[in-house]
Design an enzyme around this catalytic site. Structure first.
Site, PDB file in Angstrom:
ATOM      1  N   LYS A  88       0.831  -1.215   0.000  1.00  0.00           N
ATOM      2  CA  LYS A  88       0.000   0.000   0.000  1.00  0.00           C
ATOM      3  C   LYS A  88       0.864   1.263   0.000  1.00  0.00           C
ATOM      4  CE  LYS A  88      -1.687   1.548   4.119  1.00  0.00           C
ATOM      5  NZ  LYS A  88      -1.410   2.964   4.446  1.00  0.00           N
ATOM      6  N   ASN A  89       1.833   1.315   0.915  1.00  0.00           N
ATOM      7  CA  ASN A  89       2.590   2.559   1.084  1.00  0.00           C
ATOM      8  C   ASN A  89       3.621   2.800  -0.016  1.00  0.00           C
ATOM      9  OD1 ASN A  89       1.090   3.148   3.291  1.00  0.00           O
ATOM     10  ND2 ASN A  89       2.631   2.539   4.812  1.00  0.00           N
ATOM     11  N   ARG A 132      -8.558  -0.692   4.521  1.00  0.00           N
ATOM     12  CA  ARG A 132      -7.680   0.338   3.962  1.00  0.00           C
ATOM     13  C   ARG A 132      -6.336  -0.258   3.547  1.00  0.00           C
ATOM     14  NH1 ARG A 132      -6.004   4.398   7.809  1.00  0.00           N
ATOM     15  NH2 ARG A 132      -4.638   4.706   6.042  1.00  0.00           N
ATOM     16  N   CYS A 177      -4.567  12.344  13.748  1.00  0.00           N
ATOM     17  CA  CYS A 177      -5.260  11.097  13.458  1.00  0.00           C
ATOM     18  C   CYS A 177      -5.086  10.176  14.644  1.00  0.00           C
ATOM     19  CB  CYS A 177      -4.756  10.465  12.170  1.00  0.00           C
ATOM     20  SG  CYS A 177      -3.150   9.718  12.332  1.00  0.00           S
ATOM     21  N   ARG A 228       0.889  13.973  13.629  1.00  0.00           N
ATOM     22  CA  ARG A 228       1.363  13.775  12.258  1.00  0.00           C
ATOM     23  C   ARG A 228       1.377  15.055  11.419  1.00  0.00           C
ATOM     24  NH1 ARG A 228      -0.888   8.345   9.788  1.00  0.00           N
ATOM     25  NH2 ARG A 228       0.983   8.573   8.533  1.00  0.00           N
ATOM     26  N   ASP A 263       4.757   0.190  12.020  1.00  0.00           N
ATOM     27  CA  ASP A 263       3.539  -0.423  11.483  1.00  0.00           C
ATOM     28  C   ASP A 263       3.384  -1.891  11.883  1.00  0.00           C
ATOM     29  OD1 ASP A 263       2.867   1.966  10.324  1.00  0.00           O
ATOM     30  OD2 ASP A 263       3.547   1.434   8.314  1.00  0.00           O
TER      31      ASP A 263
HETATM   32  N1  EPU Z   1       7.090  14.230  11.061  1.00  0.00           N
HETATM   33  C1  EPU Z   1       7.095  15.565  11.408  1.00  0.00           C
HETATM   34  N2  EPU Z   1       6.859  16.494  10.425  1.00  0.00           N
HETATM   35  C2  EPU Z   1       6.610  16.144   9.141  1.00  0.00           C
HETATM   36  C3  EPU Z   1       6.594  14.763   8.797  1.00  0.00           C
HETATM   37  C4  EPU Z   1       6.845  13.824   9.787  1.00  0.00           C
HETATM   38  O1  EPU Z   1       7.328  15.917  12.555  1.00  0.00           O
HETATM   39  O2  EPU Z   1       6.405  17.017   8.297  1.00  0.00           O
HETATM   40  C5  EPU Z   1       7.340  13.213  12.099  1.00  0.00           C
HETATM   41  C6  EPU Z   1       6.079  12.393  12.409  1.00  0.00           C
HETATM   42  O3  EPU Z   1       5.254  13.013  13.332  1.00  0.00           O
HETATM   43  C7  EPU Z   1       6.688  11.092  12.916  1.00  0.00           C
HETATM   44  C8  EPU Z   1       7.965  10.952  12.073  1.00  0.00           C
HETATM   45  O4  EPU Z   1       8.251  12.263  11.575  1.00  0.00           O
HETATM   46  O5  EPU Z   1       7.051  11.234  14.246  1.00  0.00           O
HETATM   47  C9  EPU Z   1       7.903  10.000  10.914  1.00  0.00           C
HETATM   48  O6  EPU Z   1       6.712  10.182  10.182  1.00  0.00           O
HETATM   49  P1  EPU Z   1       6.640   9.964   8.611  1.00  0.00           P
HETATM   50  O7  EPU Z   1       6.522  11.275   7.944  1.00  0.00           O
HETATM   51  O8  EPU Z   1       7.743   9.074   8.166  1.00  0.00           O
HETATM   52  O9  EPU Z   1       5.244   9.206   8.450  1.00  0.00           O
HETATM   53  P2  EPU Z   1       4.325   9.292   7.203  1.00  0.00           P
HETATM   54  O10 EPU Z   1       5.159   9.512   6.002  1.00  0.00           O
HETATM   55  O11 EPU Z   1       3.194  10.212   7.463  1.00  0.00           O
HETATM   56  C10 EPU Z   1       4.453   6.761   6.531  1.00  0.00           C
HETATM   57  C11 EPU Z   1       3.457   5.651   6.339  1.00  0.00           C
HETATM   58  C12 EPU Z   1       2.909   5.223   7.691  1.00  0.00           C
HETATM   59  C13 EPU Z   1       4.095   4.770   8.567  1.00  0.00           C
HETATM   60  C14 EPU Z   1       5.140   5.893   8.672  1.00  0.00           C
HETATM   61  C15 EPU Z   1       6.378   5.494   9.433  1.00  0.00           C
HETATM   62  C16 EPU Z   1       2.599   6.123   4.133  1.00  0.00           C
HETATM   63  C17 EPU Z   1       1.456   6.525   3.278  1.00  0.00           C
HETATM   64  N3  EPU Z   1       2.405   6.107   5.465  1.00  0.00           N
HETATM   65  O12 EPU Z   1       3.726   7.823   7.146  1.00  0.00           O
HETATM   66  O13 EPU Z   1       2.044   4.123   7.463  1.00  0.00           O
HETATM   67  O14 EPU Z   1       3.635   4.430   9.848  1.00  0.00           O
HETATM   68  O15 EPU Z   1       5.533   6.316   7.356  1.00  0.00           O
HETATM   69  O16 EPU Z   1       6.993   4.406   8.841  1.00  0.00           O
HETATM   70  O17 EPU Z   1       3.645   5.801   3.623  1.00  0.00           O
HETATM   71  C18 EPU Z   1       0.238   2.664   7.928  1.00  0.00           C
HETATM   72  O18 EPU Z   1       0.439   2.145   6.811  1.00  0.00           O
HETATM   73  O19 EPU Z   1      -0.534   2.164   8.788  1.00  0.00           O
HETATM   74  C19 EPU Z   1       0.923   3.915   8.258  1.00  0.00           C
HETATM   75  C20 EPU Z   1       0.526   4.714   9.235  1.00  0.00           C
END
Ligand code: EPU
Length: 420
Positions: free
Chosen positions: A22-23, A397, A116, A121, A305
């Site tokens: 998915k991701n 999802r 969320c 996030r 995850d």
């Molecule tokens: N963060 C910030 N600011 C930002 C972006 C991230 O502070 O602008 C922080 C977040 O709060 C968190 C950390 O950085 O503490 C890492 O977050 P990341 O941005 O890597 O998460 P994401 O990109 O929003 C993706 C996956 C998630 C998975 C995370 C971590 C997708 C679509 N989603 O989320 O997947 O948990 O990386 O590996 O790729 C799931 O599939 O259930 C899911 C939540």
């Protein structure tokens, strides 16, 4: 609303195939917006989230068709540039249209994702990157309104924490920017590597795949690409853990064991027997489970995850397990539900202490987010008695054919309509 009913205690046997990730699929789909033409993406899971992303692209005038697991996406004409609140609130990954739209149209208006179930996030890293590339950002009526008058300019960005979608978004914005963009402390998740491969196939110039420094030299023109989505490492891990919980022997096909370095070691430490080839995993558990400690970390560390599912497993082990969640601040929503099934867990800040007590009992429980729901399935497969899981739209999802796959492995599981 549907619910899942599981009669636990039956070991799993047989073989199943792992779906595309998915991701990985979500950013591959949004990357098609970068240039005109017909793109082909193989191994795309048919999930609520991939359908939502395609529905979002349709609102921009994109046409697509699905033949089995292959998507053909035609991005010849694009009219819109707005991702509405209705779509973004059901799927945060909608923010991944920001980078491609800014690159192609110089304009994007995307509803700001709220907090969320697993934490606040924020998307401040994405926005900081765009700003450095010359984008003017306005926050208006809950929307990020982003525009750039004379095209994007390369820049250097550093992420305090490696962000998966932040790296993907900035990289997509950078591929056609003027000059060179450097992303420091970039995320190294395999899903990011899959996107790098797609962008390279489109004609982008990117160095540093799988490292924490990506160097992207802007090119003038891109072409449509054909790419295969990598296997879902989180789905793979969830089935490995399910076998650990319920016992039995299962072969997983079409997976990539090299994407699960930390989980495989931890599960072996917990007493599971796992053998691997390049694209299969065979897992069995005959003896008792040992407690393990672990900490979630960016890749190649233990994936957040898979934290909830592994916690369910630890609640059935013998002994004490300490689990630290370092990625998201509120990712223990499953604890209260697991406790309803007899788990002994105490949360202290970012850590959970699990007193494994050898077994769980079935109960009525409620899914709160995608991976929390998967942990309840894992618990239900092993528990004595019947477990009923409601709000299963979360599972839909992210897990393709979950009930059918577990049924194939001999689990007593069914999806039924919930009475009002
Ligand atoms: N963060 C910030 N600011 C930002 C972006 C991230 O502070 O602008 C922080 C977040 O709060 C968190 C950390 O950085 O503490 C890492 O977050 P990341 O941005 O890597 O998460 P994401 O990109 O929003 C993706 C996956 C998630 C998975 C995370 C971590 C997708 C679509 N989603 O989320 O997947 O948990 O990386 O590996 O790729 C799931 O599939 O259930 C899911 C939540």
């Amino acid at each position: 609303m549907d619910k899942i009913v599981i009669e636990g205690g039956k070991p799993l046997q047989g073989e199943i195939s792992i779906s595309g990730a998915k991701n990985a699929a979500l950013p591959l789909i949004t990357a098609t917006l970068l240039t005109q033409g017909k793109h082909i993406i193989h191994n795309v899971p048919d999930l609520r989230d991939t359908r939502t992303m395609l529905a979002l692209l349709e609102t921009f005038g994109v046409h697509w068709e699905r033949d089995g697991a292959t998507l053909t996406i035609n991005t010849e004409n694009i009219a819109g540039f707005e991702a509405s609140y209705d779509l973004v609130k059901t799927m945060r990954a909608s923010v991944l249209v920001l980078g491609p739209l800014l690159s192609r149209m110089g304009r994007a208006r995307v509803s700001m994702p709220g907090g969320c179930a697993i934490g606040a996030r924020p998307i401040d890293y994405h926005l900081q990157g765009f700003k450095k590339m010359g984008v003017e950002l306005d926050l208006d009526e809950g929307y990020v309104d982003a525009q750039v008058a004379d095209g994007l300019n390369g820049c250097t960005v550093y992420f305090d924490i490696p962000s998966v979608t932040g790296t993907e978004n900035v990289m997509m914005a950078a591929v056609k920017a003027k000059g060179t963009t450097v992303i420091k402390n970039a995320a190294r998740e395999p899903e990011v590597g899959n996107l790098v491969d797609m962008l390279l196939a489109m004609g982008a110039d990117i160095e540093g795949r799988d490292t924490d420094k990506l160097v992207i030299k802007g090119v003038k023109k891109l072409k449509p690409a054909e790419i295969t989505t990598i296997p879902d490492r989180i789905e793979t891990g969830t089935y490995l853990i399910a076998v650990g919980a319920a016992g039995g022997k299962v072969k997983l096909k079409n997976c990539n064991p090299s994407h699960l370095p930390s989980l495989l070691e931890k599960l072996r430490e917990a007493g599971l027997s796992i053998t691997e080839t390049d694209d299969t995993l065979e897992v069995s558990r005959t003896g008792s489970l040992r407690s393990i400690d672990f900490k979630t970390l960016p890749y190649p560390g233990f994936p957040t995850d898979l934290q909830a599912q592994t916690m369910a497993l630890m609640s059935m082990a013998n002994g004490l397990s300490v689990i630290a969640e370092t990625i998201f601040e509120n990712r223990f929503m499953h604890v209260a539900e697991l406790k309803r099934m007899g788990a002994k867990i105490r949360v202290d800040g970012h850590s959970a202490i699990v007193h494994g007590n050898g077994g769980l009992t079935g109960a009525r429980v409620m899914a709160t987010d995608l991976r929390a729901s998967a942990s309840l399935v894992v618990a239900g497969l092993a528990a004595s008695g019947v477990t009923e899981i409601s709000r299963i739209y979360h599972l839909e999802r992210g897990y393709e054919d979950l009930v059918r796959k577990l049924d194939k492995l001999g689990a007593r599981i069914k999806k039924i309509k919930e009475e009002k």
